[in-house]
Design an enzyme around this catalytic site. Sequence first.
Site, PDB file in Angstrom:
ATOM      1  N   GLU A 137       4.207  -2.434   1.294  1.00 22.97           N
ATOM      2  CA  GLU A 137       2.741  -2.634   1.227  1.00 22.97           C
ATOM      3  C   GLU A 137       1.974  -1.381   1.636  1.00 22.97           C
ATOM      4  O   GLU A 137       0.893  -1.464   2.221  1.00 22.97           O
ATOM      5  CB  GLU A 137       2.300  -3.820   2.098  1.00 22.97           C
ATOM      6  CG  GLU A 137       2.508  -5.168   1.466  1.00 22.97           C
ATOM      7  CD  GLU A 137       2.073  -5.222   0.026  1.00 22.97           C
ATOM      8  OE1 GLU A 137       1.044  -4.621  -0.317  1.00 22.97           O
ATOM      9  OE2 GLU A 137       2.785  -5.854  -0.773  1.00 22.97           O
TER      10      GLU A 137
HETATM   11  C1  FAD Z   1      12.769  -4.169   0.878  1.00 25.29           C
HETATM   12  C2  FAD Z   1      11.657  -3.602   0.058  1.00 25.29           C
HETATM   13  C3  FAD Z   1      10.802  -4.446  -0.618  1.00 25.29           C
HETATM   14  C4  FAD Z   1       9.785  -3.921  -1.416  1.00 25.29           C
HETATM   15  N1  FAD Z   1       9.001  -4.778  -2.158  1.00 25.29           N
HETATM   16  C5  FAD Z   1       8.156  -4.260  -3.069  1.00 25.29           C
HETATM   17  C6  FAD Z   1       7.476  -5.099  -4.005  1.00 25.29           C
HETATM   18  O1  FAD Z   1       7.627  -6.318  -3.986  1.00 25.29           O
HETATM   19  N2  FAD Z   1       6.689  -4.523  -4.941  1.00 25.29           N
HETATM   20  C7  FAD Z   1       6.505  -3.175  -5.021  1.00 25.29           C
HETATM   21  O2  FAD Z   1       5.772  -2.725  -5.890  1.00 25.29           O
HETATM   22  N3  FAD Z   1       7.129  -2.348  -4.152  1.00 25.29           N
HETATM   23  C8  FAD Z   1       7.945  -2.852  -3.193  1.00 25.29           C
HETATM   24  N4  FAD Z   1       8.600  -2.031  -2.328  1.00 25.29           N
HETATM   25  C9  FAD Z   1       8.358  -0.601  -2.394  1.00 25.29           C
HETATM   26  C10 FAD Z   1       7.537  -0.088  -1.217  1.00 25.29           C
HETATM   27  O3  FAD Z   1       6.227  -0.542  -1.313  1.00 25.29           O
HETATM   28  C11 FAD Z   1       7.670   1.435  -1.211  1.00 25.29           C
HETATM   29  O4  FAD Z   1       8.986   1.734  -0.772  1.00 25.29           O
HETATM   30  C12 FAD Z   1       6.630   2.098  -0.322  1.00 25.29           C
HETATM   31  O5  FAD Z   1       5.345   1.963  -0.878  1.00 25.29           O
HETATM   32  C13 FAD Z   1       6.927   3.575  -0.098  1.00 25.29           C
HETATM   33  O6  FAD Z   1       7.210   4.247  -1.292  1.00 25.29           O
HETATM   34  P1  FAD Z   1       8.544   5.141  -1.387  1.00 25.29           P
HETATM   35  O7  FAD Z   1       9.671   4.311  -0.920  1.00 25.29           O
HETATM   36  O8  FAD Z   1       8.611   5.727  -2.730  1.00 25.29           O
HETATM   37  O9  FAD Z   1       8.329   6.253  -0.311  1.00 25.29           O
HETATM   38  P2  FAD Z   1       7.570   7.650  -0.545  1.00 25.29           P
HETATM   39  O10 FAD Z   1       6.273   7.400  -1.222  1.00 25.29           O
HETATM   40  O11 FAD Z   1       8.514   8.605  -1.156  1.00 25.29           O
HETATM   41  O12 FAD Z   1       7.258   8.067   0.943  1.00 25.29           O
HETATM   42  C14 FAD Z   1       8.226   8.697   1.794  1.00 25.29           C
HETATM   43  C15 FAD Z   1       7.519   9.155   3.063  1.00 25.29           C
HETATM   44  O13 FAD Z   1       6.498  10.110   2.731  1.00 25.29           O
HETATM   45  C16 FAD Z   1       5.223   9.683   3.205  1.00 25.29           C
HETATM   46  N5  FAD Z   1       4.208  10.024   2.205  1.00 25.29           N
HETATM   47  C17 FAD Z   1       4.259   9.830   0.875  1.00 25.29           C
HETATM   48  N6  FAD Z   1       3.133  10.268   0.301  1.00 25.29           N
HETATM   49  C18 FAD Z   1       2.347  10.758   1.278  1.00 25.29           C
HETATM   50  C19 FAD Z   1       1.053  11.320   1.326  1.00 25.29           C
HETATM   51  N7  FAD Z   1       0.307  11.485   0.229  1.00 25.29           N
HETATM   52  N8  FAD Z   1       0.549  11.700   2.529  1.00 25.29           N
HETATM   53  C20 FAD Z   1       1.262  11.523   3.656  1.00 25.29           C
HETATM   54  N9  FAD Z   1       2.493  10.979   3.671  1.00 25.29           N
HETATM   55  C21 FAD Z   1       3.019  10.588   2.502  1.00 25.29           C
HETATM   56  C22 FAD Z   1       5.349   8.176   3.385  1.00 25.29           C
HETATM   57  O14 FAD Z   1       4.442   7.668   4.357  1.00 25.29           O
HETATM   58  C23 FAD Z   1       6.804   8.028   3.797  1.00 25.29           C
HETATM   59  O15 FAD Z   1       6.924   8.203   5.184  1.00 25.29           O
HETATM   60  C24 FAD Z   1       9.603  -2.526  -1.491  1.00 25.29           C
HETATM   61  C25 FAD Z   1      10.455  -1.673  -0.786  1.00 25.29           C
HETATM   62  C26 FAD Z   1      11.471  -2.194  -0.048  1.00 25.29           C
HETATM   63  C27 FAD Z   1      12.423  -1.246   0.646  1.00 25.29           C
END
Ligand code: FAD
Length: 595
Positions: free
Chosen positions: A437
């Site tokens: 989220e």
């Molecule tokens: C168990 C699980 C359930 C999930 N359920 C859903 C779901 O139902 N629907 C759905 O759509 N998604 C879902 N997700 C996805 C989840 O919302 C994303 O994993 C999350 O939004 C983070 O994206 P990412 O994993 O690509 O991390 P990234 O975006 O790659 O982020 C990695 C790190 O970099 C930081 N970061 C990234 N961009 C920036 C920025 N611009 N400025 C500062 N810091 C930044 C982040 O805070 C984080 O610490 C789920 C994930 C998991 C693991």
Amino acid sequence: MTYRAPVADIAFTLKHGAGLGRMIEDGSLGDLDADLLGAVVTEAGRFASDVLAPLNRPGDRQGAAFKDGAVTMPPGWKEAYRSWAAAGWNALVAPTQWGGQGLPHAINSACIEMWSSASMAFSLGPLLTNAAVEALRAHGCDELKKTYLPKLVSGEWMGTMEMTEPQAGSDVGALRTKAERVPDGTYRLSGQKIFITYGEHDLTDNIIHFVLARLPDSPPGTKGLSFFLVPKFLINADGSLGERNDLRAHSIEHKLGIHASPTCTMVYGDHGGAKAFLIGEENRGMACMFTMMNLARLAVGLQGVGVAERATQEALAYARERRQGRPAGSSEPAPIIVYPDVKRMLLSMRALTRAARAICYSTAVLNDRAHRAKNEETRRQARERAALLTPIAKAFSSDVGIEVASLGIQVHGGMGYIEETGAAQHLRDARIAAIYEGTNGIQALDLVARKVPLADGTTVQAYIEDLRRTVAVVNAANDPTFGSTGARLSEALDHLDRTTLWLLKQLAKDPDTALAGATPYLRLFSAAAGGCLLADEALAASRQPEGDSGDGAGRIALARFFAENIAVQAPGLAASVTDGAGALDGAPFTAAMQH
Ligand SMILES: Cc1cc2nc3c(=O)[nH]c(=O)nc-3n(C[C@H](O)[C@H](O)[C@H](O)COP(=O)(O)OP(=O)(O)OC[C@H]3O[C@@H](n4cnc5c(N)ncnc54)[C@H](O)[C@@H]3O)c2cc1C
């Protein structure tokens, strides 16, 4: 040890700390009274404790299973889900027009906390369905509402929320799932989504996917996203389930926690495209998704509160039983709860949990006020304050879930680290809430870049002024049992105030430096607000008759502990916001990370 829903605490915070009592008194909730509120919370507590809580351990051990595109939920989950939905729990907040009960979000929030304490993996599917109902209700056309809302509201079908793709996590605007117009007014979707919670399962006969996708002629980034409803099974004219749509789960993830919540990779369009229905307007998908996300973010905060509450209950019970060491003057081994360091851990757990609960419930009451208050000005103010508090509710409370679950392991010692006591599962489960989220880092950016500047900073300033009023009442009470609560909270608010003004100026001058302090600012905000909300509850409790569930002495002690041990971190956090960004910059950062 099993979970017992703290229904008296929950009802008290709803009514007093969060302000639902005032809404009942001013008539903005119609017939709803304190008795009905108490009855709903009590019944939900019973269901959570008796039916859902026993699913938690077996759900963790066995997890959801994937085979040939189908997901089988652990034993007992389908029956529990169906009796939960049949009892009307999925329909609490939805409007009566669609089969809901039209109850306030605040009451549903209390229930979400209890479902999450019982089983975080269970709570996740319904909270997303609830958020989907709200998005469809707010943005969908009549035909879509008529076809889908009644069954999503009753829980006969569940909903998903689908943004994430391999290259598009926090950066939602990078998503590529393609939507093409079809002459009959529908769309065809093709692409892949990852990490989709409850994307496939056997709890319900149909699953309704709410998917962000991009039309070929749309602008890049978030301005080119549209929001679609994509059913697993298409619906016949008579409402029965029809043809299987062109979508499937490709696999589920193996993960640290919430093992019973299936996290799916979804594939759309193996055979030319999944049939999809537009919600709202083309390229305006983010507005719909924000409706969904705002509710889901608060609900994820409540998951943190739920796990923290359960971890605290279990740690307290263990600390009363486990005997180690002999205190001075005693020949008998003492229960570890007598030792100051253990007391400190337990008080931290309870104080953080209660502060996070008060912040989340206050946000939920503001959402209710934003919809139901009698005049537009009150609704507008509530809307803006809810917007301000939502990232705090999500990030602070999910962090609290992790911190408290970790302390819970510490109280258990080695028994906490092995899986037998269940303490370890709470930490494994809670960990995801700071990530999904919108990560907590993204919440902090949202707070600083979008919410603090709302209405030229007057929304945040008015909130700080309200918090100061609580501190003034604590000081005026002149009650020695409050210790230095008033002084410590006043200092925390001074730091919050000054840091807020600094951020507002800095955002205009040098946004990068302002954003570098976003995470400590969110924590500073939470420490000050959480402390004041606990003090406010303590004042309310001390006004209750002797023996009332308000527990005046206990609440004062907890507010005092929070002010004297947690709110006192404010000066350090403030310094981190205003002076701590130096080493994040180019050369120092590179030098520090070189080896
Ligand atoms: C168990 C699980 C359930 C999930 N359920 C859903 C779901 O139902 N629907 C759905 O759509 N998604 C879902 N997700 C996805 C989840 O919302 C994303 O994993 C999350 O939004 C983070 O994206 P990412 O994993 O690509 O991390 P990234 O975006 O790659 O982020 C990695 C790190 O970099 C930081 N970061 C990234 N961009 C920036 C920025 N611009 N400025 C500062 N810091 C930044 C982040 O805070 C984080 O610490 C789920 C994930 C998991 C693991």
